[in-house]
Design an enzyme around this catalytic site. Structure first.
Site, short mmCIF file in Angstrom:
data_model
loop_
_atom_site.label_atom_id
_atom_site.label_comp_id
_atom_site.label_asym_id
_atom_site.label_seq_id
_atom_site.Cartn_x
_atom_site.Cartn_y
_atom_site.Cartn_z
N ASN A 26 0.84 -1.20 0.00
CA ASN A 26 0.00 0.00 0.00
C ASN A 26 0.87 1.24 0.00
O ASN A 26 1.97 1.23 0.56
CB ASN A 26 -0.85 0.08 1.28
CG ASN A 26 -1.81 -1.08 1.43
OD1 ASN A 26 -2.29 -1.64 0.45
ND2 ASN A 26 -2.10 -1.45 2.67
N ASP A 28 1.00 4.48 1.93
CA ASP A 28 0.43 5.03 3.16
C ASP A 28 0.40 6.55 3.07
O ASP A 28 1.45 7.19 2.86
CB ASP A 28 1.25 4.60 4.39
CG ASP A 28 1.16 3.10 4.65
OD1 ASP A 28 0.35 2.41 3.98
OD2 ASP A 28 1.89 2.62 5.53
N LYS A 55 0.85 -4.32 4.94
CA LYS A 55 1.36 -5.30 5.90
C LYS A 55 2.32 -6.30 5.25
O LYS A 55 3.33 -6.67 5.82
CB LYS A 55 0.19 -6.03 6.56
CG LYS A 55 -0.64 -5.09 7.42
CD LYS A 55 -1.74 -5.80 8.16
CE LYS A 55 -2.71 -4.78 8.76
NZ LYS A 55 -2.08 -3.80 9.64
N ALA A 57 4.21 -5.92 2.45
CA ALA A 57 5.48 -5.29 2.09
C ALA A 57 6.31 -4.98 3.33
O ALA A 57 7.53 -5.21 3.36
CB ALA A 57 5.22 -4.01 1.28
N GLU A 153 -4.63 -8.88 4.12
CA GLU A 153 -5.00 -7.77 3.25
C GLU A 153 -5.13 -8.21 1.79
O GLU A 153 -5.29 -7.39 0.91
CB GLU A 153 -4.01 -6.61 3.39
CG GLU A 153 -4.20 -5.85 4.69
CD GLU A 153 -3.36 -4.60 4.82
OE1 GLU A 153 -3.78 -3.68 5.54
OE2 GLU A 153 -2.25 -4.55 4.24
N ALA A 220 4.33 -2.44 24.50
CA ALA A 220 5.52 -2.11 25.29
C ALA A 220 5.90 -3.21 26.28
O ALA A 220 7.02 -3.25 26.80
CB ALA A 220 5.27 -0.81 26.05
N ASP A 250 4.35 -5.43 12.05
CA ASP A 250 4.92 -5.99 10.82
C ASP A 250 6.43 -6.20 10.97
O ASP A 250 6.97 -7.23 10.54
CB ASP A 250 4.64 -5.06 9.63
CG ASP A 250 3.15 -4.87 9.39
OD1 ASP A 250 2.38 -5.80 9.71
OD2 ASP A 250 2.77 -3.80 8.89
#
Ligand code: RIB
Length: 299
Positions: A26, A28, A55, A57, A153, A220, A250
């Site tokens: 995508n 972005d 996601k 890539a 996706e 975290a 990702d």
């Protein structure tokens, strides 16, 4: 270096795992804001950037930068964004012979990043939706790989076919069921490793109990692994200054795939470091770390 007819980045060692990534690409469109607008409200954004992502890539770039030999299966459109999307993968040393170009728009993700680094994303599938079949060359890439990595996706039947083919050829399968959606039962039967965040784990539910390995990202707080024998392991998070959490999962997944053969503890440690580093700059693919950065953070 040329591996079985595909150009793969020169820096990858010959014994590095071969990872086939089937997934989205995508562009972005990232807007940073102090806070999200409420319905009907117009607010001033702080900044804007176009950053290649998706996601699939992002995970392919993460796997390649962390030392894997990566082959990508997916599609870009015929629009102005396509050359830059292709370039992202090429620059990272990902083999793109099986990256199709289809008529029309590339995948587009409209992303709003708030001051605390949290994001909201709207994805328009574009070319990704056209990956509805895998041909013999695609299937050969899956069969020859050490591991197949997929997300959601792309059309689900394509993902299911790839997982089935991988299973039939003893290629380890890793599924990141994101964006989460209902999947056919039989698809899950071909998954060796599921990588989920806490929200996805809740949404997928009991079916995860039947997956041999489940890795849950805890933000975290690090990550958790449950193995086929019921063994459990939690690896703590790595503290960093968070700018943008987009693509952190990702980066985690790509690094995890490459490090998988080191065993859960090492693999999760490296993946947590990759995911943490990926939050330190704006844009998903912009901040995906290489192996040296991951190892430096762990040291
Ligand atoms: O996981 C982050 C990615 O999700 C972004 O790069 C965006 O393209 C969406 O697919």
């Amino acid at each position: 270096m040329d591996v079985q007819g595909m150009d793969i980045g020169a820096e990858q060692a010959r014994d590095a795992p071969v990872i086939a990534v089937l997934g989205s690409v995508n562009m972005d469109l990232v807007t940073t804001v102090t806070r999200r607008p409420v319905p009907g409200e117009t607010i001033a954004g702080r900044d804007f950037a176009t950053v290649p992502g998706g996601k699939g890539a992002n995970q392919a770039v993460a796997a390649s930068r962390s030392g894997g030999r990566v082959r990508f299966l997916g599609a870009v459109g015929s629009d102005v964004f396509a050359p830059r999307l292709r370039e992202l993968l090429d620059e990272a040393g990902v083999a793109t012979e099986r990256l199709r170009t289809v008529e029309g728009s590339s995948g587009i993700a409209t992303i709003v990043v708030e001051e605390n680094g949290e994001n909201s994303i709207i994805v328009v599938g574009g070319a990704n939706a056209a990956v509805s079949e895998l041909d013999a060359d695609d299937l050969a890439v899956v069969a020859d790989a050490d591991m197949l990595v997929c997300q959601l996706e792309l059309p689900v039947p394509t993902v299911a076919a790839a997982l089935r083919h991988a299973r039939a050829h003893s290629t380890i399968t890793m599924l990141n069921p994101s964006p989460v959606r209902d999947l056919p039962e039989e698809l899950w039967a071909d998954v060796d490793i599921a990588v989920v965040n806490r929200g996805e784990a809740r949404r997928v539910g009991a079916v995860l109990d039947r997956i041999p390995h489940v890795v849950t990202t805890l933000g975290a707080d690090g990550a958790h692994h449950r193995g086929p024998d019921g063994s459990e392991l939690t690896v703590p998070g790595v503290a960093v200054e968070v700018v943008d959490t987009t693509g952190a999962g990702d980066a985690f997944t790509g690094a995890l795939a490459v490090a998988w053969s080191r065993g859960p503890r090492q693999a999760l440690r490296r993946a947590c470091a990759a995911g943490a580093l990926a939050t330190t700059a704006l844009g998903a693919s912009a901040s995906i770390p290489d192996r040296a950065a991951i190892e430096a953070l762990l040291d």
